[in-house]
Write a protein that holds these residues in place. Structure first.
Motif, PDB file in Angstrom:
ATOM      1  N   VAL A   1       0.840  -1.198   0.000  1.00  0.00           N
ATOM      2  CA  VAL A   1       0.000   0.000   0.000  1.00  0.00           C
ATOM      3  C   VAL A   1       0.875   1.248   0.000  1.00  0.00           C
ATOM      4  CG1 VAL A   1      -1.712   1.321   1.300  1.00  0.00           C
ATOM      5  CG2 VAL A   1      -1.889  -1.171   1.172  1.00  0.00           C
ATOM      6  N   ASP A   2       0.530   2.206  -0.832  1.00  0.00           N
ATOM      7  CA  ASP A   2       1.215   3.494  -0.893  1.00  0.00           C
ATOM      8  C   ASP A   2       0.421   4.506  -0.059  1.00  0.00           C
ATOM      9  OD1 ASP A   2       2.485   5.841  -1.461  1.00  0.00           O
ATOM     10  OD2 ASP A   2       2.262   5.708  -3.643  1.00  0.00           O
ATOM     11  N   TYR A   3       0.908   4.796   1.142  1.00  0.00           N
ATOM     12  CA  TYR A   3       0.198   5.738   2.013  1.00  0.00           C
ATOM     13  C   TYR A   3       0.406   7.179   1.567  1.00  0.00           C
ATOM     14  CZ  TYR A   3      -0.897   1.909   5.173  1.00  0.00           C
ATOM     15  OH  TYR A   3      -1.399   0.741   5.715  1.00  0.00           O
ATOM     16  N   GLN A   4       1.476   7.438   0.844  1.00  0.00           N
ATOM     17  CA  GLN A   4       1.701   8.772   0.317  1.00  0.00           C
ATOM     18  C   GLN A   4       0.613   9.139  -0.690  1.00  0.00           C
ATOM     19  OE1 GLN A   4       4.155  10.585   1.595  1.00  0.00           O
ATOM     20  NE2 GLN A   4       3.613  12.411   0.397  1.00  0.00           N
ATOM     21  N   PHE A   5       0.117   8.122  -1.405  1.00  0.00           N
ATOM     22  CA  PHE A   5      -0.973   8.340  -2.359  1.00  0.00           C
ATOM     23  C   PHE A   5      -2.202   8.887  -1.641  1.00  0.00           C
ATOM     24  CE2 PHE A   5      -4.653   6.846  -4.828  1.00  0.00           C
ATOM     25  CZ  PHE A   5      -4.349   7.359  -6.079  1.00  0.00           C
ATOM     26  N   PHE A   6      -2.482   8.383  -0.458  1.00  0.00           N
ATOM     27  CA  PHE A   6      -3.615   8.897   0.318  1.00  0.00           C
ATOM     28  C   PHE A   6      -3.381  10.358   0.714  1.00  0.00           C
ATOM     29  CE2 PHE A   6      -5.703   9.842   4.342  1.00  0.00           C
ATOM     30  CZ  PHE A   6      -7.021   9.493   4.065  1.00  0.00           C
ATOM     31  N   GLU A   7      -2.176  10.637   1.170  1.00  0.00           N
ATOM     32  CA  GLU A   7      -1.859  11.994   1.621  1.00  0.00           C
ATOM     33  C   GLU A   7      -2.017  13.011   0.500  1.00  0.00           C
ATOM     34  OE1 GLU A   7      -0.819  13.028   4.655  1.00  0.00           O
ATOM     35  OE2 GLU A   7      -0.722  11.075   5.664  1.00  0.00           O
ATOM     36  N   GLU A   8      -1.635  12.611  -0.714  1.00  0.00           N
ATOM     37  CA  GLU A   8      -1.587  13.567  -1.812  1.00  0.00           C
ATOM     38  C   GLU A   8      -2.854  13.590  -2.665  1.00  0.00           C
ATOM     39  OE1 GLU A   8       1.855  12.577  -4.055  1.00  0.00           O
ATOM     40  OE2 GLU A   8       3.275  13.140  -2.467  1.00  0.00           O
ATOM     41  N   LYS A   9      -3.499  12.427  -2.830  1.00  0.00           N
ATOM     42  CA  LYS A   9      -4.595  12.338  -3.782  1.00  0.00           C
ATOM     43  C   LYS A   9      -5.981  12.176  -3.161  1.00  0.00           C
ATOM     44  CE  LYS A   9      -1.737  12.428  -7.278  1.00  0.00           C
ATOM     45  NZ  LYS A   9      -1.709  13.560  -8.248  1.00  0.00           N
ATOM     46  N   VAL A  10      -6.048  11.586  -1.978  1.00  0.00           N
ATOM     47  CA  VAL A  10      -7.351  11.272  -1.399  1.00  0.00           C
ATOM     48  C   VAL A  10      -7.737  12.250  -0.294  1.00  0.00           C
ATOM     49  CG1 VAL A  10      -8.748   9.464  -0.301  1.00  0.00           C
ATOM     50  CG2 VAL A  10      -6.951   8.831  -1.941  1.00  0.00           C
ATOM     51  N   TRP A  11      -6.868  12.428   0.660  1.00  0.00           N
ATOM     52  CA  TRP A  11      -7.206  13.227   1.831  1.00  0.00           C
ATOM     53  C   TRP A  11      -7.592  14.668   1.492  1.00  0.00           C
ATOM     54  CZ3 TRP A  11      -3.709  13.828   6.815  1.00  0.00           C
ATOM     55  CH2 TRP A  11      -4.512  14.297   7.866  1.00  0.00           C
ATOM     56  N   PRO A  12      -6.854  15.368   0.617  1.00  0.00           N
ATOM     57  CA  PRO A  12      -7.246  16.759   0.334  1.00  0.00           C
ATOM     58  C   PRO A  12      -8.687  16.888  -0.158  1.00  0.00           C
ATOM     59  CG  PRO A  12      -5.042  16.327  -0.508  1.00  0.00           C
ATOM     60  CD  PRO A  12      -5.607  15.006  -0.079  1.00  0.00           C
ATOM     61  N   CYS A  13      -9.114  15.975  -1.006  1.00  0.00           N
ATOM     62  CA  CYS A  13     -10.499  16.040  -1.513  1.00  0.00           C
ATOM     63  C   CYS A  13     -11.498  15.699  -0.419  1.00  0.00           C
ATOM     64  CB  CYS A  13     -10.653  15.097  -2.694  1.00  0.00           C
ATOM     65  SG  CYS A  13     -12.303  15.132  -3.428  1.00  0.00           S
ATOM     66  N   LEU A  14     -11.172  14.683   0.410  1.00  0.00           N
ATOM     67  CA  LEU A  14     -12.070  14.331   1.516  1.00  0.00           C
ATOM     68  C   LEU A  14     -12.260  15.513   2.460  1.00  0.00           C
ATOM     69  CD1 LEU A  14     -10.855  10.724   2.516  1.00  0.00           C
ATOM     70  CD2 LEU A  14     -12.967  11.330   1.313  1.00  0.00           C
ATOM     71  N   ALA A  15     -11.155  16.147   2.823  1.00  0.00           N
ATOM     72  CA  ALA A  15     -11.225  17.266   3.768  1.00  0.00           C
ATOM     73  C   ALA A  15     -11.951  18.471   3.171  1.00  0.00           C
ATOM     74  CB  ALA A  15      -9.812  17.657   4.200  1.00  0.00           C
ATOM     75  N   HIS A  16     -11.832  18.644   1.862  1.00  0.00           N
ATOM     76  CA  HIS A  16     -12.539  19.752   1.220  1.00  0.00           C
ATOM     77  C   HIS A  16     -14.047  19.493   1.194  1.00  0.00           C
ATOM     78  CE1 HIS A  16     -13.571  22.882  -1.637  1.00  0.00           C
ATOM     79  NE2 HIS A  16     -14.150  21.958  -2.412  1.00  0.00           N
TER      80      HIS A  16
END
Length: 472
Positions: free
Chosen positions: A364-379
């Protein structure tokens, strides 16, 4: 190394077996033998014979083990997990599609046991209720899908809405104001339209469905084997087209099943092979030469299915949307839904084509979550600013690079291989219907319940993709 020799004493046939109808005499290294149609045995002498034989085999195995210290090899033992030597239909792939097909084949057979079905899986993992067992509980969570659309794609959502309503689906369109009233925790910035499922939508436990199909199919006589199909034996007929070109038409006679963590294998003769090998179904057809011919010929067109790795992240957020959270799909492609009742959610997004991750492992690439998933979720959900990733996993899609839709039916160059693959992440949803359809195609010769002819390999030959205008 000196050769091993096992000596077994053979008792006189008259001392062990009593013939009631001798038929023919044969000679052997041990003297003349009489073959009989029916035999009665003296149980006492028979038991002594096999005890003596087992003792000698045990002594031989011990002698071999002493000569090969540290080895777990044990001679003269039959692997109880070997598949049968013959089957009517071999299904390659023990995922939900493979087991659904196996179930429907047995459901449709005219005589119990009339169709011998073998499912070969590389990695052992009410209609489906098994007698004397509890009813199947798929743990269905009824909560609608909520699709969000920007101004650029709102017209596509309106078209989808019309199609869904025409088909009888209970869905509604929501304006940003209505959306905010219904889900006050949602940030509607950039959203011009939303589509929300009102009933019969939600999610369930996929492993429960797979195991329900598997257990039911086994209870109906399907044979399960843990192994990997590594080769085929086939015959080839050379056909000539009207233009003078030659085409090799293959027919599979048997499959080679390699046992896990072993050099042992079992050839299985069969009449039909179903390719439901998921992400690796393309590799399976390569063993038969599919895709290796001239690029401008049918033989040069590969099965366009390959593994694509996808990540799913589990996050914890006590102040998140709560129990009324739908399965939300943002127009960016990021999605999330509730997972259980303790403030847990799962989320993810499919990467861009240029960012497809390495498929040689399931890390699993956790950096992918930090960069691609989390910003949209938080927005989209401000409470997710404080989420915490608790776990994650990766898996493979059987990704159809041609049009991201399933390929169903017989392969034009292998006249006894049926395809059920390439669903690109939707195999679980389609599995009950596809299993029934493939069983109909095999046993009835055509589709009966739903005509899925448009999903055949033919569309790949004619370069007519069946693209969805909105896909998750």
């Amino acid at each position: 190394m000196s050769a091993w020799r096992l000596r077994v004493k053979l008792r006189s046939a008259t001392g062990l077996l009593v013939s009631t109808r001798p038929t023919q005499r044969h000679t052997s290294p041990y003297g003349p033998l009489t073959l009989c149609r029916s035999l009665s045995t003296g149980s006492h002498l028979r038991n002594e014979f096999f005890k003596d034989l087992e003792a000698q085999l045990a002594a031989f195995r011990k002698k071999a083990a002493d000569a090969l210290p540290g080895s777990s090899w044990s001679p003269l033992q039959i692997n109880p997990n070997l598949p049968p030597e013959r089957a009517d239909i071999v299904i390659v792939g023990g995922g939900v599609l493979g087991w659904s097909i196996a179930y429907w084949l047995k459901q449709k057979e005219m005589v119990r046991g009339g169709v011998r079905v073998l499912v070969v899986e590389k990695d052992p993992t009410e209609h489906l209720g098994v007698l004397n067992e509890d009813p199947v509980d798929l743990q269905f969570n009824q909560s609608g899908y909520l699709f969000l659309a920007s101004e650029e794609v709102a017209h596509i959502m309106e078209e989808n809405y019309s199609t869904q309503r025409y088909a009888g689906a209970k869905v509604s369109l929501l304006s940003p104001t209505q959306l905010k009233q219904k889900f006050p925790w949602l940030n509607t910035d950039g959203v011009v339209l939303a589509s929300y499922g009102l009933e019969n939508e939600g999610w369930f436990d996929p492993w429960t469905l797979l195991n329900a199909f598997r257990r039911k199919a086994i209870s109906m006589g399907v044979i399960q084997c843990c192994g990997e199909v590594t080769d085929f034996k086939y015959t080839t007929d050379v056909l000539r087209t009207a233009s003078g070109d030659t085409v090799d038409l293959k027919r599979i006679g048997s499959v080679k099943v390699q046992m896990p963590n072993s050099l042992e294998y079992q050839p299985v003769e069969c009449a039909i092979v179903v390719n439901a090998a998921g992400a690796f179904s393309g590799k399976l057809t390569e063993m038969l030469g599919i895709g290796s011919g001239p690029k401008d010929s049918i033989a040069g067109i590969p099965l366009p299915v390959e593994p694509r790795k996808r990540y799913v992240y589990v996050v914890h957020c006590p102040d998140g949307p709560g129990l009324d959270s739908p399965f939300l799909i943002d127009y960016s492609g990021v999605y999330f839904r509730r997972e259980g009742l303790g403030g847990n959610y799962i989320a993810g997004v499919s990467p861009e084509e240029a960012e497809e991750p390495d498929t040689s492992n399931l890390e699993v690439d956790y950096q992918f979550f930090e960069e691609k998933v989390w910003p949209c979720l938080a927005h989209r959900v401000p409470a997710f600013e404080k989420l915490k990733v608790t776990s994650a996993w990766a898996g493979f899609y059987d990704y159809n690079t041609f049009d991201q839709n399933g390929i169903i039916g017989i392969h034009p160059l292998i006249n006894n291989m049926y395809l059920a693959t390439g669903f690109s992440g939707h195999g679980l949803q389609h599995s009950p219907a596809v299993g029934r359809a493939v069983a109909e195609l095999i046993l009835d010769g055509n589709f009966k319940t739903i005509d899925l002819s448009n999903f055949s390999f033919r569309r790949i030959l004619t370069q007519e993709p069946m693209l969805e205008i909105n896909i998750v």
